[in-house]
Scaffold this motif. Sequence first.
Motif, PDB file in Angstrom:
ATOM      1  N   UNK A 365      -7.135  16.594 -13.990  1.00  0.00           N
ATOM      2  CA  UNK A 365      -7.847  16.111 -15.170  1.00  0.00           C
ATOM      3  C   UNK A 365      -7.432  16.145 -16.411  1.00  0.00           C
ATOM      4  N   UNK A 366      -6.315  15.719 -16.571  1.00  0.00           N
ATOM      5  CA  UNK A 366      -5.232  15.608 -18.002  1.00  0.00           C
ATOM      6  C   UNK A 366      -4.942  14.406 -18.213  1.00  0.00           C
ATOM      7  N   UNK A 367      -4.798  14.078 -19.529  1.00  0.00           N
ATOM      8  CA  UNK A 367      -4.465  12.711 -19.832  1.00  0.00           C
ATOM      9  C   UNK A 367      -2.832  12.579 -19.797  1.00  0.00           C
ATOM     10  N   UNK A 368      -2.066  13.375 -19.380  1.00  0.00           N
ATOM     11  CA  UNK A 368      -0.593  13.220 -19.714  1.00  0.00           C
ATOM     12  C   UNK A 368      -0.120  12.496 -18.858  1.00  0.00           C
ATOM     13  N   UNK A 369       1.363  12.583 -18.646  1.00  0.00           N
ATOM     14  CA  UNK A 369       2.144  11.758 -17.928  1.00  0.00           C
ATOM     15  C   UNK A 369       2.145  12.293 -16.303  1.00  0.00           C
ATOM     16  N   UNK A 370       1.197  12.417 -15.673  1.00  0.00           N
ATOM     17  CA  UNK A 370       1.281  12.778 -14.280  1.00  0.00           C
ATOM     18  C   UNK A 370       1.410  11.880 -13.339  1.00  0.00           C
ATOM     19  N   UNK A 371       2.441  11.717 -12.691  1.00  0.00           N
ATOM     20  CA  UNK A 371       2.717  10.650 -11.371  1.00  0.00           C
ATOM     21  C   UNK A 371       2.719  11.442 -10.283  1.00  0.00           C
ATOM     22  N   UNK A 372       1.846  11.179  -9.246  1.00  0.00           N
ATOM     23  CA  UNK A 372       1.780  11.944  -8.055  1.00  0.00           C
ATOM     24  C   UNK A 372       3.017  11.628  -7.137  1.00  0.00           C
ATOM     25  N   UNK A 373       3.547  12.510  -6.493  1.00  0.00           N
ATOM     26  CA  UNK A 373       4.649  12.280  -5.638  1.00  0.00           C
ATOM     27  C   UNK A 373       4.296  11.193  -4.387  1.00  0.00           C
ATOM     28  N   UNK A 374       5.062  10.309  -4.448  1.00  0.00           N
ATOM     29  CA  UNK A 374       4.721   9.057  -3.503  1.00  0.00           C
ATOM     30  C   UNK A 374       5.932   9.055  -2.466  1.00  0.00           C
ATOM     31  N   UNK A 375       5.355   8.525  -1.274  1.00  0.00           N
ATOM     32  CA  UNK A 375       6.220   8.089  -0.013  1.00  0.00           C
ATOM     33  C   UNK A 375       6.034   6.476   0.035  1.00  0.00           C
ATOM     34  N   UNK A 376       7.282   6.058  -0.006  1.00  0.00           N
ATOM     35  CA  UNK A 376       7.475   4.439   0.027  1.00  0.00           C
ATOM     36  C   UNK A 376       7.966   4.051   1.492  1.00  0.00           C
ATOM     37  N   UNK A 377       7.202   3.395   2.383  1.00  0.00           N
ATOM     38  CA  UNK A 377       8.035   2.762   3.212  1.00  0.00           C
ATOM     39  C   UNK A 377       7.880   1.404   3.687  1.00  0.00           C
ATOM     40  N   UNK A 378       8.431   0.889   4.563  1.00  0.00           N
ATOM     41  CA  UNK A 378       8.676  -0.697   4.737  1.00  0.00           C
ATOM     42  C   UNK A 378       9.047  -1.372   3.509  1.00  0.00           C
ATOM     43  N   UNK A 379      10.153  -0.609   3.034  1.00  0.00           N
ATOM     44  CA  UNK A 379      10.879  -1.421   1.853  1.00  0.00           C
ATOM     45  C   UNK A 379      12.392  -1.768   2.545  1.00  0.00           C
ATOM     46  N   UNK A 380      12.818  -2.983   1.703  1.00  0.00           N
ATOM     47  CA  UNK A 380      13.965  -3.304   2.350  1.00  0.00           C
ATOM     48  C   UNK A 380      15.075  -2.397   1.644  1.00  0.00           C
ATOM     49  N   UNK A 381      15.957  -1.932   2.514  1.00  0.00           N
ATOM     50  CA  UNK A 381      17.064  -1.155   2.147  1.00  0.00           C
ATOM     51  C   UNK A 381      17.690  -1.446   0.906  1.00  0.00           C
ATOM     52  N   UNK A 382      17.879  -2.644   0.820  1.00  0.00           N
ATOM     53  CA  UNK A 382      18.615  -3.316  -0.137  1.00  0.00           C
ATOM     54  C   UNK A 382      17.920  -3.586  -1.515  1.00  0.00           C
ATOM     55  N   UNK A 383      16.774  -3.271  -1.367  1.00  0.00           N
ATOM     56  CA  UNK A 383      15.797  -3.040  -2.755  1.00  0.00           C
ATOM     57  C   UNK A 383      15.845  -1.374  -3.120  1.00  0.00           C
ATOM     58  N   UNK A 384      16.387  -0.651  -2.384  1.00  0.00           N
ATOM     59  CA  UNK A 384      16.215   0.973  -2.769  1.00  0.00           C
ATOM     60  C   UNK A 384      17.599   1.553  -2.943  1.00  0.00           C
ATOM     61  N   UNK A 385      18.547   0.562  -3.281  1.00  0.00           N
ATOM     62  CA  UNK A 385      19.875   1.254  -3.489  1.00  0.00           C
ATOM     63  C   UNK A 385      20.012   2.075  -4.645  1.00  0.00           C
ATOM     64  N   UNK A 386      19.350   1.898  -5.701  1.00  0.00           N
ATOM     65  CA  UNK A 386      19.375   2.679  -7.014  1.00  0.00           C
ATOM     66  C   UNK A 386      18.582   3.866  -7.145  1.00  0.00           C
ATOM     67  N   UNK A 387      18.754   4.917  -7.751  1.00  0.00           N
ATOM     68  CA  UNK A 387      18.272   6.158  -8.094  1.00  0.00           C
ATOM     69  C   UNK A 387      16.872   5.908  -8.826  1.00  0.00           C
ATOM     70  N   UNK A 388      15.933   6.399  -8.475  1.00  0.00           N
ATOM     71  CA  UNK A 388      14.499   6.281  -9.027  1.00  0.00           C
ATOM     72  C   UNK A 388      14.410   7.345 -10.145  1.00  0.00           C
ATOM     73  N   UNK A 389      14.911   8.653  -9.819  1.00  0.00           N
ATOM     74  CA  UNK A 389      14.936   9.793 -10.891  1.00  0.00           C
ATOM     75  C   UNK A 389      13.531  10.215 -11.068  1.00  0.00           C
ATOM     76  N   UNK A 390      12.710  10.282 -10.238  1.00  0.00           N
ATOM     77  CA  UNK A 390      11.190  10.696 -10.210  1.00  0.00           C
ATOM     78  C   UNK A 390      10.979  11.119  -8.966  1.00  0.00           C
ATOM     79  N   UNK A 391       9.479  11.659  -8.740  1.00  0.00           N
ATOM     80  CA  UNK A 391       9.018  12.033  -7.446  1.00  0.00           C
ATOM     81  C   UNK A 391       8.807  10.677  -6.416  1.00  0.00           C
ATOM     82  N   UNK A 392       9.662  10.077  -5.890  1.00  0.00           N
ATOM     83  CA  UNK A 392       9.443   9.022  -4.937  1.00  0.00           C
ATOM     84  C   UNK A 392      10.511   9.169  -3.947  1.00  0.00           C
TER      85      UNK A 392
END
Length: 490
Positions: A365-392
């Motif tokens: 319950x804070x107004x800052x830049x909180x991004x919950x760690x996320x698991x992404x599945x069923x993405x095309x591997x070709x769409x995930x070639x680049x580094x996201x540099x975050x909790x994904x």
Amino acid sequence: MTTTVTLPAQRDLIDGQWSVPAELPEAPLCHPDTGELLQARTQTAPDAVHRAIAAAESLHRKGSWRTSPITDRIAFLRRVAAALEARLDEIAAADSLTSGVVRTVTGMFADGLPDVFRAAATRLAAEQGEQSLSGSSGPVRLLHLPWGPTAVIAPWNAPTFTVAKKTAFALAAGAPVIAKPSGWAPSGPVLFAEVLAGAIADAEAPPALFQLVHGDSETGQLLAQDSRIRALAFTGGRVAGAEIARAAAGHSTALQLELGSNNPVVVRADADVAATADALVRGFTKLNGQWCESPGSVFVPAELHDALRDAILDQLRTIRLGSCLDPTSTMGPQANRPQFDRVADAVKRLTQDGATATSTTELPDLPGWFHAPAVVHDADPGDTLDEIFGPVLTLHRTHSDREAVELANRCHTGLAGYVFGTDLDAAFVLGAELDCGEVKINGTSVLDLHPESTQGFWGGSGTGAHGDAELLRFFRGARIVGVDNPAFPI
């Protein structure tokens, strides 16, 4: 719980003199927990950058540091290590507030700063830079000498540690250093510079031995494009690294570029699913996901995919996402608003293209830049070639080890890779096939695998390598001097 921390004033240190750089009107430093204004970001004036370079070049030409006895350099490095001990809490707090990384973790990085200088001293004692050889007509000496004035450009995710480590080994090599921290994380490096300035004065060493300037790409470009800078160590993103390389190319500056990497994970069919999930969660939430060797794309046998996803989501329920200064937090906010937006936009793009993103970590319950760690599945591997540099973390189904390695090596990788499996021989075989400088089996720690570890920067992840031995070698060039043989036939 949020503890108040006051950031030190941003100051330039040029040839032993402190001065205040100009404030930038846009994108100030804000508290990552709350978004409240902390400080303006600053930019060193171009003429001040040039004065720093001139002072470093003058010192190098005079030779008072590069020709100083090795014992004097070792003593100075140990002096700095001792002086840092009194400032570690301040540095850890400043780094936490500017990176969003929880205070308990920045404290571990800060605690390692004295050891960095001691390690540089130990390495220099073992590799002093001169070797006598026996030539056919007389003595030959192989010398390893500093290239010359050196620039260190550091990122915002581990700002003080990066500045300190590169500086320690450059000073050991005999080079004067100009450091430029990220404009998003200048505070810890300012405190570090205060320690260096004090040690230089106490040792009556040349004041231009270590200098500090501020700013973003403009200051970095001034350093990179100046022919008087003979070595440059940069840690940061691929786009910025390419700009540095282009700026320095015209005068063949020695470059160490540690850039981004979408670090692949290969999970074998014999992997322990629970242990793999635990290691992956610890890996991709470390430093709030903001580290260049964070696990990125996971290639897992189809029959283990759902079990691994569920196990990761179970582990994410145990993450306590909260204030970066709260000692009970196990993960903090993203460092700044642009960083938060980059991560959120990357997840949004993948879900718009048909992937599913899930998290089970409760937001504070804070107004800052909180991004919950996320698991992404069923993405095309070709769409995930680049580094996201975050909790994904992205999960991809595979049907063989061979397919997993092929997909892993299509990622824009090069720094780190990971293999999970109970058959260690098979895991070693796969690890050796990943196009990365360091491959860890059944773990995702930050620490090197061995004290003599050398990690090359493969592919688009950079130029050079790191490891204590490699770092000292980077800051020195080879020169051989000896008696020639007039009887040589050609």
